[in-house]
Design a protein around this motif. Structure first.
Motif, PDB file in Angstrom:
ATOM      1  N   MET A   1       0.848  -1.191   0.000  1.00  0.00           N
ATOM      2  CA  MET A   1       0.000   0.000   0.000  1.00  0.00           C
ATOM      3  C   MET A   1       0.883   1.241   0.000  1.00  0.00           C
ATOM      4  O   MET A   1       0.923   2.009   0.949  1.00  0.00           O
ATOM      5  N   GLY A   2       1.659   1.434  -1.065  1.00  0.00           N
ATOM      6  CA  GLY A   2       2.563   2.570  -1.161  1.00  0.00           C
ATOM      7  C   GLY A   2       2.431   3.262  -2.491  1.00  0.00           C
ATOM      8  O   GLY A   2       1.597   2.908  -3.328  1.00  0.00           O
ATOM      9  N   ASP A   8      -5.683  -0.841  -5.734  1.00  0.00           N
ATOM     10  CA  ASP A   8      -6.278  -1.046  -4.413  1.00  0.00           C
ATOM     11  C   ASP A   8      -6.030  -2.488  -3.984  1.00  0.00           C
ATOM     12  O   ASP A   8      -6.696  -3.412  -4.459  1.00  0.00           O
ATOM     13  N   PHE A  72      -5.958   6.027  11.612  1.00  0.00           N
ATOM     14  CA  PHE A  72      -4.552   5.641  11.528  1.00  0.00           C
ATOM     15  C   PHE A  72      -4.388   4.158  11.784  1.00  0.00           C
ATOM     16  O   PHE A  72      -5.260   3.507  12.362  1.00  0.00           O
ATOM     17  N   SER A  73      -3.238   3.628  11.349  1.00  0.00           N
ATOM     18  CA  SER A  73      -2.976   2.201  11.505  1.00  0.00           C
ATOM     19  C   SER A  73      -1.481   1.976  11.698  1.00  0.00           C
ATOM     20  O   SER A  73      -0.659   2.637  11.054  1.00  0.00           O
ATOM     21  N   VAL A  76       0.382   0.952   8.311  1.00  0.00           N
ATOM     22  CA  VAL A  76       0.565   1.880   7.194  1.00  0.00           C
ATOM     23  C   VAL A  76       1.960   2.498   7.268  1.00  0.00           C
ATOM     24  O   VAL A  76       2.397   2.914   8.333  1.00  0.00           O
ATOM     25  N   ALA A  79       2.226   5.997   2.940  1.00  0.00           N
ATOM     26  CA  ALA A  79       1.215   6.265   1.920  1.00  0.00           C
ATOM     27  C   ALA A  79      -0.009   6.902   2.572  1.00  0.00           C
ATOM     28  O   ALA A  79      -1.030   6.257   2.781  1.00  0.00           O
ATOM     29  N   HIS A  80       0.115   8.179   2.902  1.00  0.00           N
ATOM     30  CA  HIS A  80      -0.975   8.891   3.572  1.00  0.00           C
ATOM     31  C   HIS A  80      -1.895   9.529   2.533  1.00  0.00           C
ATOM     32  O   HIS A  80      -1.497   9.786   1.397  1.00  0.00           O
ATOM     33  N   PHE A  96      -6.109   9.647   6.390  1.00  0.00           N
ATOM     34  CA  PHE A  96      -5.659   8.266   6.552  1.00  0.00           C
ATOM     35  C   PHE A  96      -4.137   8.298   6.703  1.00  0.00           C
ATOM     36  O   PHE A  96      -3.428   8.647   5.743  1.00  0.00           O
ATOM     37  N   CYS A  98      -0.353   7.020   9.262  1.00  0.00           N
ATOM     38  CA  CYS A  98       0.298   5.982  10.053  1.00  0.00           C
ATOM     39  C   CYS A  98       0.162   6.263  11.554  1.00  0.00           C
ATOM     40  O   CYS A  98      -0.339   7.317  11.959  1.00  0.00           O
ATOM     41  N   ARG A  99       0.621   5.361  12.367  1.00  0.00           N
ATOM     42  CA  ARG A  99       0.615   5.516  13.819  1.00  0.00           C
ATOM     43  C   ARG A  99       1.602   6.610  14.230  1.00  0.00           C
ATOM     44  O   ARG A  99       2.440   7.038  13.440  1.00  0.00           O
TER      45      ARG A  99
END
Length: 245
Positions: A1-2, A8, A72-73, A76, A79-80, A96, A98-99
């Motif tokens: 996912m970058g 998708d 956030f995850s 991830v 790739a925001h 969307f 990252c942590r």
């Protein structure tokens, strides 16, 4: 996912994901590790004062959104993304990202700048992009020579138009101004070179350091300068740079 995978992966692997969730009994796993997820949320909130960012952006750009949602995850990478929605008078912008996590080599304030930058530069796309729409002709002309502004590398293909390139320069530059207002000069002096190096060396935005320093100079000379004045000044400066061979 970058940035090197524009498809998708969720849709492409939906059957595998569903199979994994069922066979691993993921829902029970999630409940069993709820303290871990709660700690992620606690850390995120401590390093990302969303209300403060929102108030600053709204005061500078003079418009607002009705609601901000951050998803956030820990899975991830970089790739925001962001998206805005409007329906029946209600507006929402969704990020969307990252942590958040602290780096032990920096103090609390620099860590906050490092982590806040991630979501701030997504939130402020929702302010920068609509403002850039007013200057689209100049942006398309001035940033047409891609080689002046972008080194072709992994990730830069996502910014294929002059408009997208300029907006990325401006969203990160605007974050520098936020930092000037919210943190000490000493801590800002530690953070800004890190961000400029990231943009130029890791992300391929070759003239970001020069662009950012010009933006900072304008803001320091007049902290009350309007966003439209900043745009005009920066586009004039960029035009002069574009003309140099």
């Amino acid at each position: 996912m970058g940035f090197d995978n524009q498809d998708d992966p969720i849709k492409a692997n939906l059957a595998l994901i569903e199979d994994f969730a069922q066979k691993s009994d993921f829902r029970k796993f999630y409940k069993r590790h709820q303290p871990y997820y709660n700690e992620l949320i606690k850390t995120y909130r401590s390093l990302n004062p969303i209300d403060q960012m929102q108030a600053w952006l709204e005061s500078k750009f003079r418009f607002k959104y009705g609601n901000y949602r951050v998803t956030f995850s820990p899975l991830v990478g970089g790739a925001h993304a962001t998206q805005s929605f409007e329906d029946n008078g209600f507006s929402q912008t969704v990020m969307f990202v990252c942590r958040a996590e602290s780096d032990s080599q920096y103090n609390t304030q620099v860590n906050e700048m490092l982590e806040t930058r991630v979501v701030f530069t997504e939130i402020d796309h929702n302010f920068v992009n609509p403002t850039s729409d007013k200057y689209i002709k100049q942006i398309n002309e001035i940033f047409s020579d891609r080689g002046k502004w972008v080194v072709e590398m992994n990730g830069t293909s996502a910014y294929s138009s002059p408009y997208n390139v300029f907006n990325e320069y401006m969203t990160w530059g605007i974050y520098s101004l936020y930092c000037l207002d919210k943190f000490s000069a000493e801590d800002v002096a530690t953070f800004i070179p890190l961000m400029e190096r990231q943009m130029e060396q890791s992300r391929g935005f070759a003239r970001f350091g020069d662009f950012n320093q010009k933006l900072i100079s304008l803001y320091k000379d007049n902290p009350q300068i309007s966003i439209d004045e900043l745009y005009t000044e920066m586009l004039d400066w960029s035009k002069e740079l574009q003309a140099k061979r």
